[in-house]
Enzyme design. Structure first.
Site, mmCIF file in Angstrom:
data_model
loop_
_atom_site.group_PDB
_atom_site.id
_atom_site.type_symbol
_atom_site.label_atom_id
_atom_site.label_comp_id
_atom_site.label_asym_id
_atom_site.label_seq_id
_atom_site.Cartn_x
_atom_site.Cartn_y
_atom_site.Cartn_z
ATOM 1 N N GLY A 13 0.839 -1.193 0.000
ATOM 2 C CA GLY A 13 0.000 0.000 0.000
ATOM 3 C C GLY A 13 0.870 1.237 0.000
ATOM 4 O O GLY A 13 1.797 1.350 -0.784
ATOM 5 N N THR A 15 1.791 5.329 -0.501
ATOM 6 C CA THR A 15 1.542 6.252 -1.605
ATOM 7 C C THR A 15 1.681 5.570 -2.954
ATOM 8 O O THR A 15 0.801 5.662 -3.817
ATOM 9 C CB THR A 15 2.498 7.446 -1.519
ATOM 10 O OG1 THR A 15 2.292 8.130 -0.277
ATOM 11 C CG2 THR A 15 2.251 8.425 -2.656
ATOM 12 N N ALA A 16 2.795 4.868 -3.180
ATOM 13 C CA ALA A 16 3.031 4.238 -4.481
ATOM 14 C C ALA A 16 1.964 3.192 -4.787
ATOM 15 O O ALA A 16 1.450 3.119 -5.915
ATOM 16 C CB ALA A 16 4.422 3.613 -4.511
ATOM 17 N N GLU A 48 5.209 15.007 3.111
ATOM 18 C CA GLU A 48 5.646 14.832 1.737
ATOM 19 C C GLU A 48 5.610 16.158 0.981
ATOM 20 O O GLU A 48 4.621 16.873 1.022
ATOM 21 C CB GLU A 48 4.739 13.830 1.026
ATOM 22 C CG GLU A 48 5.180 13.455 -0.362
ATOM 23 C CD GLU A 48 6.295 12.429 -0.362
ATOM 24 O OE1 GLU A 48 7.400 12.773 -0.834
ATOM 25 O OE2 GLU A 48 6.073 11.306 0.095
ATOM 26 N N ALA A 49 6.710 16.466 0.307
ATOM 27 C CA ALA A 49 6.731 17.609 -0.611
ATOM 28 C C ALA A 49 6.705 17.041 -2.021
ATOM 29 O O ALA A 49 7.373 16.052 -2.311
ATOM 30 C CB ALA A 49 7.984 18.451 -0.394
ATOM 31 N N LYS A 77 2.824 24.674 -2.591
ATOM 32 C CA LYS A 77 4.281 24.721 -2.706
ATOM 33 C C LYS A 77 4.676 25.412 -4.010
ATOM 34 O O LYS A 77 4.258 25.002 -5.087
ATOM 35 C CB LYS A 77 4.867 23.304 -2.672
ATOM 36 C CG LYS A 77 6.371 23.249 -2.904
ATOM 37 C CD LYS A 77 6.872 21.817 -2.968
ATOM 38 C CE LYS A 77 8.340 21.769 -3.361
ATOM 39 N NZ LYS A 77 8.833 20.369 -3.506
ATOM 40 N N THR A 339 11.215 14.177 -5.736
ATOM 41 C CA THR A 339 10.962 13.471 -6.996
ATOM 42 C C THR A 339 10.376 12.076 -6.823
ATOM 43 O O THR A 339 10.094 11.413 -7.819
ATOM 44 C CB THR A 339 12.263 13.358 -7.807
ATOM 45 O OG1 THR A 339 13.288 12.769 -6.988
ATOM 46 C CG2 THR A 339 12.715 14.717 -8.289
ATOM 47 N N ILE A 341 7.398 10.868 -5.841
ATOM 48 C CA ILE A 341 6.075 10.692 -6.439
ATOM 49 C C ILE A 341 6.143 10.908 -7.950
ATOM 50 O O ILE A 341 5.470 10.212 -8.725
ATOM 51 C CB ILE A 341 5.054 11.635 -5.779
ATOM 52 C CG1 ILE A 341 4.734 11.141 -4.371
ATOM 53 C CG2 ILE A 341 3.775 11.749 -6.602
ATOM 54 C CD1 ILE A 341 3.764 12.010 -3.612
#
Length: 494
Positions: A13, A15-16, A48-49, A77, A339, A341
């Site tokens: 699971g 984010t990815a 997360e940015a 951002k 980078t 995401i």
């Protein structure tokens, strides 16, 4: 739309995993998409940015911006502020905007460099989002209003995964809770099925490995070799810790501060601040690195600091047999330019494009996929190295070593082209455009050795007038904008 893969299994699971499941279920509703994850294992979820490409991903999936921000404690951002990278006390901004034309007599940066900062101020004042960020203001660009720039988000990664999970389940994704104990191989070397700890079996035609650093399928089961970038990017640890904002300004930018053996991030969320210290363990011990992180916090720590271990690089191949790795299972580059995401999106976009053909991709198509992803990692690797190798710092061993390292040939050529002719050379599969490269060169005080003669085709007074007008126009535009916090509140209230 249909694909030849009728049973797609997403492993992991986070984010990815949920990005992958949601995108595949949206693109191929006729296929069965099943995600297998274990609550026992958890995810790598910190503040997360992101990169501006996330907005395109959301648009494709039909994600409402206000809904997303509310669900993830998100903020806007405009870029990244770098502190102490060039030397102690120096700072610069990597923008998602532009500096006007990049070549010929109308190259704004060239004319600015020719005329000097004494009259015009820093080059950042010629870029709209850079000025917005410096004043803590934000307003999304509107059609035809002349405020054209890009932007991204800060958000809580665990909440983002949960947000996507809800969407994925609504679009038909099946979720199976369970710990994977074995990946059973087919006769041709691919994966036939997954064996879970409770005895269940999960079969699939195509497996998306989103299992994080464990890389359960591509790394462990298929034993795909890891290409190590640590000779250029030695940071291999990160402490992460959230803190109270404690009255700190809600800035529309990430902050990266260079430290003794690495750098610290600051990511402002709507309800707290995400902090972290990325460092090289060969130059500093873990406890000292943790202490340096705690000195960076905006306010009281809201949880114990978590230690993450990694090695910069990627798997030799990203797609092997019927396994495609996405996210940390395929590789990792330090989060200096947000980078992670973007690389998931890039891999997903290429994968879906191939699957849209209907037939199962042949060896040539898979080889092209692997080559493209490899180049993507290498291009971003070079961009990250650029931040380090141009430093004038000599106050610790890390920075002395980074300033004198032997560079990858691809990066060495780009630096040579810039230094000799002011050329911002771009390869294929670039993750960052020429404006981004210019922002780092300028911010690090790294300018061409010779000025382009064509700059003198524009008379001195004409160039000065044009630059003043642009600077003053930007300043006037920003002066009418609300603070980032006020604008965010107005969006969340919709």
């Amino acid at each position: 739309m249909n694909t030849a893969y009728k049973r797609i299994v997403v492993v992991g699971g986070g984010t990815a995993g949920w990005m992958t499941a949601t995108a595949l279920a949206t693109a191929f509703p006729a296929s069965t998409v099943e995600l297998v994850e274990s609550e026992e294992i958890g995810i790598v979820g910190v503040g997360e940015a992101s990169f501006p490409s996330i907005r395109a991903f959301h648009k494709i999936l039909g994600i409402d911006e206000a809904q997303f921000l509310r669900a993830t404690d998100g903020t806007f951002k405009l870029g990244i502020e770098f502190r102490d990278w060039r030397e102690a006390g120096a700072k610069y901004f990597h923008t998602f905007g532009d500096f006007g034309g990049l070549s010929g007599p109308y190259a704004l940066w060239g004319q600015h460099r020719r005329l000097g900062e004494a009259e015009l101020g820093a080059l950042d004042r010629q870029c709209l989002p850079s000025v917005m960020a410096s004043q803590g203001r934000f307003m999304a660009p509107g059609p035809g209003d002349g405020r054209q720039f890009n932007y991204a988000y800060h958000f809580d990664a665990a909440l983002y995964a949960a947000f996507l999970r809800t969407m994925a389940l609504q679009r038909g994704v099946r979720r199976s809770e369970g710990r994977i104990v074995d990946a059973v191989r087919r006769a041709d070397g691919g994966i036939a099925h997954l064996a879970l700890a409770d005895g269940r079996v999960v079969e699939g035609d195509l497996f998306a490995d989103c299992s994080g650093f464990a890389s359960l399928l591509l790394g462990r089961a298929l034993e795909e070799r890891y290409v190590d970038f640590s000779r250029w990017l030695p940071v291999d640890r990160a402490w992460a810790c959230p803190s109270a904002r404690n009255g700190a300004a809600l800035t529309p930018s990430t902050r990266c501060t260079a430290l003794e053996a690495g750098w610290a991030w600051r990511i402002p969320l709507s309800n707290r601040t995400g902090h972290g210290h990325v460092f090289a363990s060969r130059y500093i011990d873990e406890e000292r690195a943790r202490e340096q992180l705690m000195q960076q916090l905006d306010g009281a720590a809201l949880a114990d600091a978590r230690l993450l271990r990694f090695s910069a690089g990627h798997r030799e191949r990203f797609w092997v047999h019927n396994v495609v790795a996405l996210g940390l299972s395929s590789g990792f580059l330090e989060p200096l330019e947000s980078t992670s995401i973007f690389l998931v999106q890039s891999g997903l976009g290429r994968l879906i494009e191939l699957l849209l053909a209907g037939a199962r991709p042949g060896q040539e198509a898979v080889a092209a996929y692997n080559a493209g992803m490899r180049r993507q990692f290498e291009r971003i690797r070079d961009f990250i190295i650029l931040h380090y190798c141009l430093t004038a710092r000599r106050d610790s061993q890390l920075w002395r070593d980074m300033a004198s390292m032997e560079l990858p040939e691809t990066l060495a050529f780009k630096i040579h082209a810039w230094r000799q002719a002011g050329a911002l050379h771009q390869y294929d599969q670039e993750g960052f455009d020429a404006t981004s490269w210019l922002a780092i060169h300028a911010g690090m005080g790294h300018w061409p050795e010779r000025a382009d003669p064509s700059l003198h085709e524009m008379p001195h007074e004409d160039a000065l007038r044009a630059l003043r007008m642009r600077r003053d126009s930007i300043a006037a535009t920003v002066a009418t904008m609300p603070s980032h916090q006020d604008y965010l509140h107005s969006v969340l209230a919709r």
